[in-house]
Design a protein around this motif. Structure first.
Motif, short mmCIF file in Angstrom:
data_model
loop_
_atom_site.label_atom_id
_atom_site.label_comp_id
_atom_site.label_asym_id
_atom_site.label_seq_id
_atom_site.Cartn_x
_atom_site.Cartn_y
_atom_site.Cartn_z
N VAL A 192 0.86 -1.18 0.00
CA VAL A 192 0.00 0.00 0.00
C VAL A 192 0.89 1.23 0.00
N THR A 193 0.76 2.09 -1.02
CA THR A 193 1.54 3.33 -1.09
C THR A 193 0.72 4.45 -0.50
N LEU A 194 1.31 5.20 0.42
CA LEU A 194 0.57 6.27 1.06
C LEU A 194 0.68 7.55 0.26
N GLN A 195 -0.40 8.30 0.19
CA GLN A 195 -0.41 9.59 -0.49
C GLN A 195 -0.87 10.66 0.49
N ILE A 196 -0.19 10.72 1.63
CA ILE A 196 -0.57 11.70 2.65
C ILE A 196 0.44 12.83 2.60
N PRO A 197 0.02 14.10 2.72
CA PRO A 197 1.00 15.20 2.71
C PRO A 197 2.01 15.03 3.83
N GLY A 198 3.29 14.97 3.44
CA GLY A 198 4.34 14.74 4.42
C GLY A 198 4.85 13.32 4.41
N LEU A 235 5.77 3.23 1.75
CA LEU A 235 5.23 1.92 1.36
C LEU A 235 4.92 1.13 2.62
N LEU A 236 3.68 0.64 2.71
CA LEU A 236 3.32 -0.23 3.82
C LEU A 236 3.02 -1.62 3.26
N VAL A 237 3.47 -2.64 3.96
CA VAL A 237 3.20 -4.01 3.53
C VAL A 237 2.11 -4.56 4.43
N MET A 238 0.92 -4.78 3.85
CA MET A 238 -0.23 -5.17 4.68
C MET A 238 -0.76 -6.52 4.23
N ASN A 239 -1.69 -7.06 5.00
CA ASN A 239 -2.28 -8.37 4.68
C ASN A 239 -3.48 -8.20 3.77
N GLN A 257 -13.10 -1.04 5.75
CA GLN A 257 -13.32 -2.05 4.72
C GLN A 257 -11.98 -2.67 4.33
N PRO A 258 -11.87 -3.99 4.24
CA PRO A 258 -10.58 -4.61 3.97
C PRO A 258 -10.08 -4.28 2.56
N LEU A 259 -8.75 -4.15 2.46
CA LEU A 259 -8.13 -3.90 1.17
C LEU A 259 -7.83 -5.23 0.50
N THR A 260 -8.06 -5.30 -0.82
CA THR A 260 -7.91 -6.58 -1.50
C THR A 260 -6.75 -6.62 -2.46
N GLN A 261 -6.14 -5.50 -2.80
CA GLN A 261 -5.01 -5.54 -3.72
C GLN A 261 -4.09 -4.35 -3.46
N SER A 262 -2.90 -4.41 -4.05
CA SER A 262 -1.94 -3.31 -3.88
C SER A 262 -2.52 -2.05 -4.48
N CYS A 263 -2.41 -0.95 -3.76
CA CYS A 263 -3.09 0.26 -4.19
C CYS A 263 -2.39 1.47 -3.58
N SER A 264 -2.90 2.63 -3.90
CA SER A 264 -2.43 3.85 -3.25
C SER A 264 -3.54 4.33 -2.33
N LEU A 265 -3.12 4.77 -1.14
CA LEU A 265 -4.09 5.11 -0.10
C LEU A 265 -3.87 6.55 0.33
N SER A 266 -4.95 7.31 0.48
CA SER A 266 -4.83 8.59 1.18
C SER A 266 -5.96 8.71 2.18
N LEU A 267 -5.63 9.29 3.33
CA LEU A 267 -6.61 9.42 4.42
C LEU A 267 -7.17 10.83 4.40
N LEU A 268 -8.49 10.94 4.41
CA LEU A 268 -9.11 12.26 4.34
C LEU A 268 -9.60 12.68 5.72
N THR A 269 -9.40 13.96 6.03
CA THR A 269 -9.90 14.50 7.30
C THR A 269 -10.86 15.64 6.99
N PHE A 270 -11.39 16.27 8.06
CA PHE A 270 -12.35 17.35 7.87
C PHE A 270 -11.68 18.65 7.47
N LYS A 271 -10.37 18.75 7.68
CA LYS A 271 -9.72 20.04 7.45
C LYS A 271 -8.87 20.05 6.19
N ASP A 272 -9.13 19.12 5.26
CA ASP A 272 -8.37 19.14 4.00
C ASP A 272 -8.75 20.35 3.18
N THR A 273 -8.01 20.54 2.08
CA THR A 273 -8.36 21.63 1.17
C THR A 273 -9.65 21.32 0.42
N ASP A 274 -9.98 20.03 0.27
CA ASP A 274 -11.19 19.66 -0.46
C ASP A 274 -11.97 18.61 0.32
#
Lengths: 144, 343
Positions: B55-61, B66-70, B105-122
């Protein structure tokens, strides 16, 4: 007067004391104000900056030549002509709390302004809807 | 007892007058939760060996971390737990390969992940998900609130834009309650029930199921079964997303937020009768809520609340559009140019 403990306690007294006495205070403020009018942005201790703000908005006959510049600039502005921003403490031994005082509309690059929350956040969207509804109601009342 | 089984075989609708022949609400909930757990366990058993995904993270900062998950077990929530507690508490929704994804929700394949919060730009997606979650919570509170003698039927949750001022939940109550007008006290007790749920901090567990399983879950409710059929017809894969909170299983039009604990200020503001509909007297329950990280001052809250008490009109055309595309502009038409802030 008698030297008692009450002299050291200052509950509720809002007037500041600067320098050696009242005359020294007025002179000091005059100097700071002259510096402000000359340079339009100065750096002093926080208490002095706050006091000078009050006078900077009233004493307009200080240097008439320079006020051919400042007075036209502030004709349209309703309220405050100055801006004060806090900066880190002085490096000297006294570690005084410092502030920057400037006239608005000066030619220097802007100081840091307060960051406002994004327009698209939940609470701002709710408030936007609220404002629109109030505007619609006001418009409906004007028509009726 | 014999009478009850006969009635179940005949599948009488909830609006029937014989209140003693139905299953009690608690039993219905238990049965739905049991079917949900069974399906969840079955889906987990599809991955007997632990396979790894990247799982590749797309979080600012933290771009490109790369995270290796099940596979089939790890959720965006577990990815956030590998980072810091701030990400766990502040993230409300996840974007997996650009698609909105529920945090549990469980992740089923290698992907890119970003976590959204209430204070994002969008934060539009997050706001919509939060609004939907609050409406789901309202539905759950309404189902629990009434005594065993009265039936409560939750209808579809209408997709409402955030700028309209309140989230709604359409509900049909027992015919005996047709003349009931909710008082201040009853709205306050509903609010208290909601606050208890928020305090328990229950996660909304998502599950993607095939329509027959969903129909089995909602076997006691005809209108929910119709909703399941509609949703499975609309979705591209033909599956339906169920969410469970505590022991309530519910349908939703889109991804919900992570946990009930994300809401802080929550109030049930009004219940308006909408008139006679297909299943009885339709009522619209409305509420207002703000998340933990964006609390309002009490003066602002009072103004927003007084606006939330008014009936929110849901035009049926925009409801259909809003299900698929959450980024439409607000539906309220601007007849006059907006004035400067009048607060």
């Amino acid at each position: 007067m008698r030297l008692n403990i009450q002299m050291l306690i200052s509950h509720g007294r809002v007037a500041r004391k600067m320098g050696l006495g009242p005359k020294s205070q007025i002179n000091m403020l005059r100097n700071i104000l002259t510096g402000l009018v000359r340079h339009e942005r100065i750096e002093t201790t926080r208490g002095r900056a706050d006091e000078v703000r009050f006078y900077a908005e009233k004493e307009k006959d200080l240097i008439p030549k320079l006020f051919k510049v400042l007075a036209p600039r502030f004709e349209t502005q309703p309220k405050a002509y100055t801006r004060m921003a806090r900066i880190p403490n002085r490096e000297n031994l006294d570690k005084a709390a410092m502030a920057v005082l400037e006239y608005k509309g000066n030619p220097f690059p802007p100081l840091q302004t307060a960051k406002r929350d994004n327009e698209l956040t939940l609470i701002n969207q709710l408030l936007k809807g609220y404002r629109e509804q109030r505007a619609q109601q006001a418009a409906a009342k004007v028509e009726a | 007892m014999a009478c009850r089984t006969v009635c179940q075989l005949l599948q009488r609708r909830m609006a029937s007058s014989a209140t003693s022949v139905r299953l009690s609400a608690a039993e219905v909930r238990g049965q739905r939760s049991a079917v949900f757990s069974r399906e969840q366990a079955r889906q987990r058993s599809l991955y007997p060996r632990t396979e790894k995904i990247e799982v590749t993270l797309q979080i600012p900062g933290l771009q490109g971390t790369l995270l290796v998950m099940n596979k089939g077990v790890s959720t965006p929530h577990s990815c956030a737990r590998h980072l810091t507690e701030w990400y766990v508490t502040s993230s409300a929704l996840a974007l997996v390969d650009g698609k909105p994804w529920s945090l549990h929700q469980p992740l089923t394949q290698s992907c890119s992940l970003s976590l959204l919060t209430f204070k994002d730009t969008d934060p539009l997606l997050v706001n919509q998900a939060y609004w939907r979650s609050c409406a789901a919570l309202l539905g759950q509170v309404l189902q629990d609130a009434f005594k065993e003698d009265f039936s409560v039927e939750l209808l579809r949750v209408p997709e409402v834009q955030v700028t309209s001022g309140a989230f709604c939940c359409d509900v049909v109550l027992d015919p005996q309650l047709d003349a009931w007008i909710p008082s201040e006290e009853s709205l306050r007790s509903l609010t208290r029930g909601a606050q208890q749920l928020i305090h328990r901090d229950l996660p909304w567990e998502p599950l993607e199921v095939a329509p027959p399983v969903a129909l089995e879950v909602f076997s006691h409710s005809r209108c929910k079964q119709e909703e399941v059929e509609e949703k499975s017809a609309q979705s591209p894969k033909g599956t339906v997303m169920l969410y469970r909170c505590g022991d309530h299983v519910l349908l939703s039009g889109g991804p919900l937020a992570a946990r009930t604990g994300l809401c802080s200020q929550y109030e049930v503001t009004a219940i308006h009768p909408l008139g006679e509909g297909k299943w009885g007297l339709h009522r619209r329950a409305q509420g207002l809520s703000l998340p933990l990280l964006q609390q309002a001052h009490h003066t602002v809250w009072r103004k927003l609340r007084s606006r939330a008490e008014k009936l929110v009109e849901v035009p049926t055309a925009s409801a259909n559009e809003a299900i698929s595309d959450t980024l439409t502009p607000p539906s309220a038409p601007e007849q006059t140019p907006p004035h400067t802030a009048q607060q």
